[in-house]
Design a protein around this motif. Structure first.
Motif, PDB file in Angstrom:
ATOM      1  N   MET A  11      62.171  45.227  42.849  1.00 20.41           N
ATOM      2  CA  MET A  11      61.798  44.946  41.460  1.00 20.41           C
ATOM      3  C   MET A  11      61.880  46.210  40.599  1.00 20.41           C
ATOM      4  N   ARG A  12      62.305  47.318  41.208  1.00 22.40           N
ATOM      5  CA  ARG A  12      62.543  48.606  40.534  1.00 22.40           C
ATOM      6  C   ARG A  12      61.267  49.241  39.962  1.00 22.40           C
ATOM      7  N   PHE A  13      60.151  49.052  40.654  1.00 24.51           N
ATOM      8  CA  PHE A  13      58.909  49.703  40.223  1.00 24.51           C
ATOM      9  C   PHE A  13      59.015  51.201  40.508  1.00 24.51           C
ATOM     10  N   ILE A  14      58.539  52.021  39.548  1.00 18.93           N
ATOM     11  CA  ILE A  14      58.442  53.453  39.821  1.00 18.93           C
ATOM     12  C   ILE A  14      56.991  53.813  40.166  1.00 18.93           C
ATOM     13  N   LYS A  15      56.061  52.963  39.734  1.00 16.06           N
ATOM     14  CA  LYS A  15      54.646  53.132  40.052  1.00 16.06           C
ATOM     15  C   LYS A  15      54.045  51.757  40.308  1.00 16.06           C
ATOM     16  N   VAL A  16      53.074  51.710  41.211  1.00 17.46           N
ATOM     17  CA  VAL A  16      52.348  50.479  41.497  1.00 17.46           C
ATOM     18  C   VAL A  16      50.865  50.758  41.250  1.00 17.46           C
ATOM     19  N   TYR A  17      50.216  49.876  40.510  1.00 13.30           N
ATOM     20  CA  TYR A  17      48.804  50.053  40.174  1.00 13.30           C
ATOM     21  C   TYR A  17      47.957  48.979  40.839  1.00 13.30           C
ATOM     22  N   GLU A  18      46.810  49.405  41.344  1.00 16.99           N
ATOM     23  CA  GLU A  18      45.831  48.450  41.862  1.00 16.99           C
ATOM     24  C   GLU A  18      44.734  48.314  40.818  1.00 16.99           C
ATOM     25  N   LEU A  19      44.486  47.090  40.392  1.00 14.20           N
ATOM     26  CA  LEU A  19      43.446  46.795  39.414  1.00 14.20           C
ATOM     27  C   LEU A  19      42.398  45.910  40.077  1.00 14.20           C
TER      28      LEU A  19
ATOM     29  N   ILE B 170      34.186  33.386  41.742  1.00 17.05           N
ATOM     30  CA  ILE B 170      35.098  33.853  42.792  1.00 17.05           C
ATOM     31  C   ILE B 170      34.674  35.227  43.293  1.00 17.05           C
ATOM     32  N   GLY B 171      34.281  36.096  42.358  1.00 15.23           N
ATOM     33  CA  GLY B 171      33.911  37.459  42.729  1.00 15.23           C
ATOM     34  C   GLY B 171      35.038  38.430  42.436  1.00 15.23           C
ATOM     35  N   ASN B 172      35.103  39.495  43.223  1.00 14.69           N
ATOM     36  CA  ASN B 172      36.113  40.538  42.999  1.00 14.69           C
ATOM     37  C   ASN B 172      37.510  40.065  43.371  1.00 14.69           C
ATOM     38  N   VAL B 173      38.461  40.403  42.514  1.00 15.00           N
ATOM     39  CA  VAL B 173      39.865  40.121  42.798  1.00 15.00           C
ATOM     40  C   VAL B 173      40.649  41.413  42.671  1.00 15.00           C
ATOM     41  N   LYS B 174      41.682  41.533  43.512  1.00 16.08           N
ATOM     42  CA  LYS B 174      42.568  42.690  43.476  1.00 16.08           C
ATOM     43  C   LYS B 174      43.871  42.230  42.839  1.00 16.08           C
ATOM     44  N   ILE B 175      44.316  42.989  41.854  1.00 13.84           N
ATOM     45  CA  ILE B 175      45.549  42.670  41.141  1.00 13.84           C
ATOM     46  C   ILE B 175      46.502  43.847  41.330  1.00 13.84           C
ATOM     47  N   ILE B 176      47.743  43.538  41.682  1.00 15.85           N
ATOM     48  CA  ILE B 176      48.754  44.585  41.815  1.00 15.85           C
ATOM     49  C   ILE B 176      49.775  44.379  40.696  1.00 15.85           C
ATOM     50  N   VAL B 177      50.034  45.450  39.943  1.00 10.83           N
ATOM     51  CA  VAL B 177      51.067  45.417  38.912  1.00 10.83           C
ATOM     52  C   VAL B 177      51.986  46.623  39.137  1.00 10.83           C
ATOM     53  N   GLY B 178      53.205  46.507  38.656  1.00 11.18           N
ATOM     54  CA  GLY B 178      54.161  47.596  38.817  1.00 11.18           C
ATOM     55  C   GLY B 178      54.704  48.037  37.474  1.00 11.18           C
ATOM     56  N   GLU B 179      55.041  49.317  37.393  1.00  9.38           N
ATOM     57  CA  GLU B 179      55.603  49.856  36.157  1.00  9.38           C
ATOM     58  C   GLU B 179      57.069  50.209  36.379  1.00  9.38           C
ATOM     59  N   LEU B 180      57.895  49.846  35.410  1.00  7.02           N
ATOM     60  CA  LEU B 180      59.322  50.177  35.450  1.00  7.02           C
ATOM     61  C   LEU B 180      59.559  51.490  34.715  1.00  7.02           C
TER      62      LEU B 180
END
Length: 131
Positions: free
Chosen positions: A93-101, A108-118
């Motif tokens: 997907m050509r991510f240069i950085k991956v962020y954990e949010l 539901i409680g806590n959720v982990k979200i992963i997003v990537g930056e191009l």
């Protein structure tokens, strides 16, 4: 609209949950939503975003519920850490950085979200799972 979401762990239940996620989130493809962690920048959804979310979140019932509320989760998400792309899909997907949010969803409680930056500074949704 409120179809029954299977709670089991069988292959059929996981497959059905995956189909529900894809069906309910398909309208997000090509759109972007605000995200507290990125200030003025928005998080975009591509087909791969929904595909990866459906694949990961369908494994557990709680994660499926979190995936269906991804827009709400992103709106309130806080940055946890950034990293380099690890998986082949993240690299493809050509991510240069991956962020954990992280976000907290009522019921539901806590959720982990992963997003990537191009390289273009676009931020793309990658996946969401309940913790």
């Amino acid at each position: 609209m409120t179809q029954h979401i299977p709670k089991g762990t069988s292959k059929e239940d996981v497959y059905l949950r995956r189909a529900i996620i894809v069906e309910r989130l398909a309208h997000l493809i090509g759109s972007s939503v605000p995200c507290r962690a990125f200030g003025a920048r928005k998080v975009e959804f591509l087909y791969d975003s929904i595909d990866e979310t459906a694949t990961r979140a369908s494994r557990r019932y709680e994660s499926t519920l979190a995936a269906l509320r991804v827009v709400e989760a992103l709106r309130d998400a806080k940055m946890v850490r950034s990293d380099t792309p690890r998986s082949e899909k993240q690299k493809r997907m050509r991510f240069i950085k991956v962020y954990e949010l992280r976000a907290n969803l009522k019921g539901i409680g806590n959720v982990k979200i992963i997003v990537g930056e191009l390289r273009t500074k676009r931020v793309l949704h990658y996946s969401i799972t309940a913790q």
